[in-house]
Enzyme design. Structure first.
Site, PDB file in Angstrom:
ATOM      1  N   LYS A  12       0.860  -1.192   0.000  1.00 33.67           N
ATOM      2  CA  LYS A  12       0.000   0.000   0.000  1.00 33.67           C
ATOM      3  C   LYS A  12       0.899   1.247   0.000  1.00 33.67           C
ATOM      4  CE  LYS A  12      -3.625  -2.760   1.992  1.00 33.67           C
ATOM      5  NZ  LYS A  12      -4.875  -2.851   2.718  1.00 33.67           N
ATOM      6  N   GLU A  97      -9.661  -0.391  -1.885  1.00 38.80           N
ATOM      7  CA  GLU A  97      -9.315   0.997  -1.547  1.00 38.80           C
ATOM      8  C   GLU A  97      -9.398   1.888  -2.779  1.00 38.80           C
ATOM      9  OE1 GLU A  97      -5.657  -0.023   0.411  1.00 38.80           O
ATOM     10  OE2 GLU A  97      -6.819  -0.963   2.001  1.00 38.80           O
ATOM     11  N   GLU A 166     -10.973 -10.419  -1.390  1.00 40.61           N
ATOM     12  CA  GLU A 166     -10.648  -9.608  -0.225  1.00 40.61           C
ATOM     13  C   GLU A 166     -11.932  -9.032   0.369  1.00 40.61           C
ATOM     14  OE1 GLU A 166      -6.184  -8.318  -0.472  1.00 40.61           O
ATOM     15  OE2 GLU A 166      -7.503  -6.670  -0.997  1.00 40.61           O
ATOM     16  N   GLY A 172      -7.319  -4.828   7.005  1.00 40.31           N
ATOM     17  CA  GLY A 172      -6.743  -3.902   7.979  1.00 40.31           C
ATOM     18  C   GLY A 172      -7.489  -3.856   9.298  1.00 40.31           C
TER      19      GLY A 172
HETATM   20  P1  13P Z   1      -4.314  -6.371   5.441  1.00 41.94           P
HETATM   21  O1  13P Z   1      -3.539  -7.663   5.293  1.00 41.94           O
HETATM   22  O2  13P Z   1      -3.535  -5.272   6.071  1.00 41.94           O
HETATM   23  O3  13P Z   1      -5.648  -6.618   6.071  1.00 41.94           O
HETATM   24  O4  13P Z   1      -4.619  -5.871   3.956  1.00 41.94           O
HETATM   25  C1  13P Z   1      -5.137  -6.755   3.041  1.00 41.94           C
HETATM   26  C2  13P Z   1      -5.112  -6.127   1.703  1.00 41.94           C
HETATM   27  O5  13P Z   1      -5.844  -5.191   1.437  1.00 41.94           O
HETATM   28  C3  13P Z   1      -4.161  -6.649   0.720  1.00 41.94           C
HETATM   29  O6  13P Z   1      -4.391  -6.121  -0.535  1.00 41.94           O
END
Ligand code: 13P
Length: 250
Positions: A12, A97, A166, A172
């Site tokens: 990210k 996102e 996802e 997150g």
């Molecule tokens: P997290 O592993 O921080 O929950 O994020 C997952 C994600 O969005 C991977 O693209």
């Protein structure tokens, strides 16, 4: 089908020249002998740095987005041919996102996947429902709609993509889908792919959403979970290496 699993880190908007240096060196040193494919999807600004740091290793390079256009007056965008020049093998497209904060639609995501494929980059196409959608019993409808757009635009090339399931509520949040919850959606996606291509078994369907060193093995043991797309835990070398070590070989 037993295939080598894929563990991709999604950094990210995190990192710095100094932090990346330490992280990638630790990953390269720690993943010698890894049984799965491992990749890091890094901010575009760091592609050149990470390309150099990982050179000669099995670690693959990925981007976090790609333009649907190939070149021209699109300020701020990065094209697939540009990514290829830095040895990029994967590009995440349609991350929740980007759908949420940048208004990316199913149709746009499908176009981005198509452009990536046309330039030799494997798109990791993200799908997933929000908490409200899950609680309303709409998970299946939502992920099928997102997937249908990709299949519609990519036609017979669909077996060349990667999919990442996802669930938005698991990203997150520390709240992971149980292996059974994830498997259920993965099986559904596999079935949808199978209706579009005879090669659906070849497609890597990754799970993403609070995957970590402790829960990875359980998730990765599921029949239709072919790897992980890892956010937070991919920023810590020891954790990411542990997830890589939990993955299945071919
Ligand atoms: P997290 O592993 O921080 O929950 O994020 C997952 C994600 O969005 C991977 O693209």
């Amino acid at each position: 089908m037993n295939k080598q699993q894929l563990i991709a880190g999604n950094w990210k908007m995190n990192g710095s020249l100094e932090a990346n240096d330490a992280l990638v060196r630790a990953l390269v040193a720690g993943m010698a002998g890894a049984q799965c494919t491992a990749a890091v999807c890094v901010p575009a600004a760091y592609l050149a740095q990470v390309q150099m740091l990982k050179s000669g290793s099995a670690l693959e390079l990925g981007a976090q987005d790609v333009s649907q256009h190939v070149q021209g007056a699109y300020t701020g965008e990065v094209s697939a041919p540009m990514l290829r020049e830095f040895g990029v093998r994967y590009a995440i497209v349609g991350h929740s996102e980007r759908r949420q904060y940048h208004g990316e639609t199913d149709a746009l995501v499908a176009e981005k996947a198509k452009t990536a494929l046309a330039h030799g980059i494997t798109p990791i196409v993200c799908v997933g429902e929000t908490l409200a959608e899950r609680e309303a019993g709409r998970t299946e409808e939502v992920v099928k709609r997102q997937m249908a757009a990709i299949i519609h635009v990519n036609g017979h090339c669909i077996s060349e993509i990667c999919v990442a399931y996802e669930p938005v509520w698991a990203i997150g949040t520390g709240r992971t889908a149980t292996p059974e919850q994830a498997q259920q959606v993965h099986a559904l996606l596999r079935k949808q792919l199978a209706a579009a291509t005879p090669h659906a078994e070849r497609v890597h369907i990754l799970y993403g959403g609070s995957m970590n060193a402790a829960n990875a093995a359980g998730l990765l043991a599921q029949r239709d979970i072919d790897g992980g797309l890892v956010g937070g835990a991919s920023l810590k070398a020891a954790d990411f290496l542990q997830i890589i070590a939990s993955a299945r070989a071919a």
